[in-house]
Design a protein around this motif. Structure first.
Motif, PDB file in Angstrom:
ATOM      1  N   ALA A  59       0.826  -1.214   0.000  1.00  0.00           N
ATOM      2  CA  ALA A  59       0.000   0.000   0.000  1.00  0.00           C
ATOM      3  C   ALA A  59       0.856   1.259   0.000  1.00  0.00           C
ATOM      4  O   ALA A  59       0.467   2.281  -0.570  1.00  0.00           O
ATOM      5  CB  ALA A  59      -0.935   0.004   1.209  1.00  0.00           C
ATOM      6  N   LEU A 122      -3.835   8.743   6.904  1.00  0.00           N
ATOM      7  CA  LEU A 122      -4.708   8.571   5.736  1.00  0.00           C
ATOM      8  C   LEU A 122      -5.916   9.496   5.763  1.00  0.00           C
ATOM      9  O   LEU A 122      -6.504   9.728   6.818  1.00  0.00           O
ATOM     10  CB  LEU A 122      -5.206   7.119   5.662  1.00  0.00           C
ATOM     11  CG  LEU A 122      -4.186   6.057   5.291  1.00  0.00           C
ATOM     12  CD1 LEU A 122      -4.798   4.667   5.444  1.00  0.00           C
ATOM     13  CD2 LEU A 122      -3.687   6.272   3.867  1.00  0.00           C
ATOM     14  N   SER A 123      -6.277   9.961   4.587  1.00  0.00           N
ATOM     15  CA  SER A 123      -7.537  10.699   4.442  1.00  0.00           C
ATOM     16  C   SER A 123      -8.607   9.711   3.984  1.00  0.00           C
ATOM     17  O   SER A 123      -8.296   8.635   3.457  1.00  0.00           O
ATOM     18  CB  SER A 123      -7.388  11.812   3.402  1.00  0.00           C
ATOM     19  OG  SER A 123      -7.258  11.246   2.110  1.00  0.00           O
ATOM     20  N   ASP A 124      -9.845  10.078   4.172  1.00  0.00           N
ATOM     21  CA  ASP A 124     -10.936   9.218   3.733  1.00  0.00           C
ATOM     22  C   ASP A 124     -10.870   8.948   2.234  1.00  0.00           C
ATOM     23  O   ASP A 124     -11.138   7.830   1.789  1.00  0.00           O
ATOM     24  CB  ASP A 124     -12.289   9.818   4.107  1.00  0.00           C
ATOM     25  CG  ASP A 124     -12.586   9.739   5.599  1.00  0.00           C
ATOM     26  OD1 ASP A 124     -11.820   9.085   6.337  1.00  0.00           O
ATOM     27  OD2 ASP A 124     -13.597  10.329   6.024  1.00  0.00           O
ATOM     28  N   ASP A 125     -10.495   9.945   1.461  1.00  0.00           N
ATOM     29  CA  ASP A 125     -10.408   9.772   0.010  1.00  0.00           C
ATOM     30  C   ASP A 125      -9.370   8.721  -0.375  1.00  0.00           C
ATOM     31  O   ASP A 125      -9.571   7.974  -1.335  1.00  0.00           O
ATOM     32  CB  ASP A 125     -10.064  11.093  -0.681  1.00  0.00           C
ATOM     33  CG  ASP A 125     -11.209  12.093  -0.649  1.00  0.00           C
ATOM     34  OD1 ASP A 125     -12.366  11.680  -0.403  1.00  0.00           O
ATOM     35  OD2 ASP A 125     -10.946  13.293  -0.856  1.00  0.00           O
ATOM     36  N   GLU A 126      -8.273   8.660   0.371  1.00  0.00           N
ATOM     37  CA  GLU A 126      -7.223   7.682   0.063  1.00  0.00           C
ATOM     38  C   GLU A 126      -7.704   6.247   0.252  1.00  0.00           C
ATOM     39  O   GLU A 126      -7.192   5.332  -0.391  1.00  0.00           O
ATOM     40  CB  GLU A 126      -5.992   7.927   0.936  1.00  0.00           C
ATOM     41  CG  GLU A 126      -5.251   9.188   0.576  1.00  0.00           C
ATOM     42  CD  GLU A 126      -4.132   9.482   1.555  1.00  0.00           C
ATOM     43  OE1 GLU A 126      -2.957   9.263   1.180  1.00  0.00           O
ATOM     44  OE2 GLU A 126      -4.435   9.912   2.680  1.00  0.00           O
ATOM     45  N   LEU A 127      -8.675   6.041   1.107  1.00  0.00           N
ATOM     46  CA  LEU A 127      -9.184   4.692   1.358  1.00  0.00           C
ATOM     47  C   LEU A 127      -9.914   4.119   0.154  1.00  0.00           C
ATOM     48  O   LEU A 127     -10.090   2.901   0.060  1.00  0.00           O
ATOM     49  CB  LEU A 127     -10.093   4.686   2.590  1.00  0.00           C
ATOM     50  CG  LEU A 127      -9.399   5.060   3.894  1.00  0.00           C
ATOM     51  CD1 LEU A 127     -10.418   5.163   5.022  1.00  0.00           C
ATOM     52  CD2 LEU A 127      -8.299   4.068   4.237  1.00  0.00           C
ATOM     53  N   ASP A 128     -10.299   4.972  -0.780  1.00  0.00           N
ATOM     54  CA  ASP A 128     -10.974   4.525  -2.004  1.00  0.00           C
ATOM     55  C   ASP A 128     -10.006   4.119  -3.115  1.00  0.00           C
ATOM     56  O   ASP A 128     -10.429   3.600  -4.153  1.00  0.00           O
ATOM     57  CB  ASP A 128     -11.897   5.628  -2.524  1.00  0.00           C
ATOM     58  CG  ASP A 128     -13.076   5.876  -1.604  1.00  0.00           C
ATOM     59  OD1 ASP A 128     -13.516   4.932  -0.926  1.00  0.00           O
ATOM     60  OD2 ASP A 128     -13.554   7.030  -1.560  1.00  0.00           O
ATOM     61  N   ARG A 129      -8.729   4.326  -2.908  1.00  0.00           N
ATOM     62  CA  ARG A 129      -7.728   3.971  -3.930  1.00  0.00           C
ATOM     63  C   ARG A 129      -7.712   2.462  -4.146  1.00  0.00           C
ATOM     64  O   ARG A 129      -7.660   1.685  -3.206  1.00  0.00           O
ATOM     65  CB  ARG A 129      -6.348   4.453  -3.487  1.00  0.00           C
ATOM     66  CG  ARG A 129      -5.211   4.042  -4.426  1.00  0.00           C
ATOM     67  CD  ARG A 129      -3.882   4.691  -4.054  1.00  0.00           C
ATOM     68  NE  ARG A 129      -3.441   4.474  -2.709  1.00  0.00           N
ATOM     69  CZ  ARG A 129      -2.554   3.540  -2.332  1.00  0.00           C
ATOM     70  NH1 ARG A 129      -2.031   2.700  -3.222  1.00  0.00           N
ATOM     71  NH2 ARG A 129      -2.175   3.442  -1.063  1.00  0.00           N
ATOM     72  N   VAL A 131      -6.118  -0.964  -4.767  1.00  0.00           N
ATOM     73  CA  VAL A 131      -4.786  -1.526  -4.515  1.00  0.00           C
ATOM     74  C   VAL A 131      -4.616  -2.921  -5.107  1.00  0.00           C
ATOM     75  O   VAL A 131      -3.503  -3.436  -5.152  1.00  0.00           O
ATOM     76  CB  VAL A 131      -4.455  -1.547  -3.002  1.00  0.00           C
ATOM     77  CG1 VAL A 131      -4.360  -0.130  -2.446  1.00  0.00           C
ATOM     78  CG2 VAL A 131      -5.453  -2.384  -2.229  1.00  0.00           C
ATOM     79  N   THR A 140     -10.073  -1.981  -2.639  1.00  0.00           N
ATOM     80  CA  THR A 140      -9.595  -0.643  -2.281  1.00  0.00           C
ATOM     81  C   THR A 140      -8.680  -0.728  -1.067  1.00  0.00           C
ATOM     82  O   THR A 140      -8.660  -1.753  -0.362  1.00  0.00           O
ATOM     83  CB  THR A 140     -10.773   0.285  -1.944  1.00  0.00           C
ATOM     84  OG1 THR A 140     -11.436  -0.231  -0.791  1.00  0.00           O
ATOM     85  CG2 THR A 140     -11.729   0.422  -3.119  1.00  0.00           C
ATOM     86  N   LEU A 141      -7.976   0.347  -0.813  1.00  0.00           N
ATOM     87  CA  LEU A 141      -7.106   0.401   0.358  1.00  0.00           C
ATOM     88  C   LEU A 141      -7.907   0.193   1.640  1.00  0.00           C
ATOM     89  O   LEU A 141      -7.486  -0.535   2.531  1.00  0.00           O
ATOM     90  CB  LEU A 141      -6.355   1.734   0.405  1.00  0.00           C
ATOM     91  CG  LEU A 141      -5.445   1.948   1.616  1.00  0.00           C
ATOM     92  CD1 LEU A 141      -4.387   0.852   1.723  1.00  0.00           C
ATOM     93  CD2 LEU A 141      -4.805   3.328   1.545  1.00  0.00           C
TER      94      LEU A 141
END
Length: 169
Positions: A59, A122-129, A131, A140-141
């Motif tokens: 990640a 981590l931001s909430d938006d990053e959790l949608d990336r 992986v 997603t992450l």
């Protein structure tokens, strides 16, 4: 409460469970198996740490601590350096031998520290990336991190259960 705080709390609980399962045990208890096909406490903790190290490094797009910090050399296991324990046979699981809880907890604590640093920022938006595109739907992450937490807690619980049985014998 932000998602990062929830993840940090969850990984903190993993650390507490791992330490409760291992603290005060010697090599004999760590290596004991309830039967010939059961996983030892040493294997359970090593495996959950390897998986966390592997997934967090992926990640972060960085090297695993197992390799970069020399833990693979300290453990000296007769397994490939990339092995995480996934799909191990009873014989392969039995090859994970440790001399003391310090070795297990040293590696775990270093991986845990990096995990906490990573998830706390981590931001909430990053959790949608995405992986991992090898699944449908793609992973997603956020999903990957929850998967690591649940796997870690499952194995830490198994280690705690094995500890209870072994200490009552």
């Amino acid at each position: 409460m932000r998602s990062a705080e929830i993840l940090a709390d969850a990984f903190g609980r993993v650390s507490e469970a791992v330490h409760r399962a291992v603290d005060g045990l010697g090599s004999r208890e760590l290596m004991a198996r309830i039967d010939e096909e059961a996983n030892s406490i040493a294997w359970l903790i090593w495996h959950l740490t390897r998986v966390q190290d592997d997934h967090i490094a992926d990640a972060m797009n960085t090297d695993q601590i197992w390799l970069s910090a020399g833990w693979v050399d300290r453990f000296r296991l007769p397994l490939p350096a990339s092995d995480t324990g996934y799909g191990h046979s009873p014989d392969e699981a039995g090859a994970v031998v440790v001399d003391s809880p310090d070795l297990l907890l040293g590696y775990f604590d270093e991986v845990h520290d990096r995990t906490m640093h990573f998830v706390s920022a981590l931001s909430d938006d990053e959790l949608d990336r995405v992986v991992d595109e090898n699944w449908t739907p793609a992973v997603t992450l956020g999903v990957r991190l929850i998967s690591v937490v649940t796997d870690d807690l499952e194995h830490a619980g198994q280690a705690a259960y094995a500890r209870g049985i072994l200490l009552r014998r």
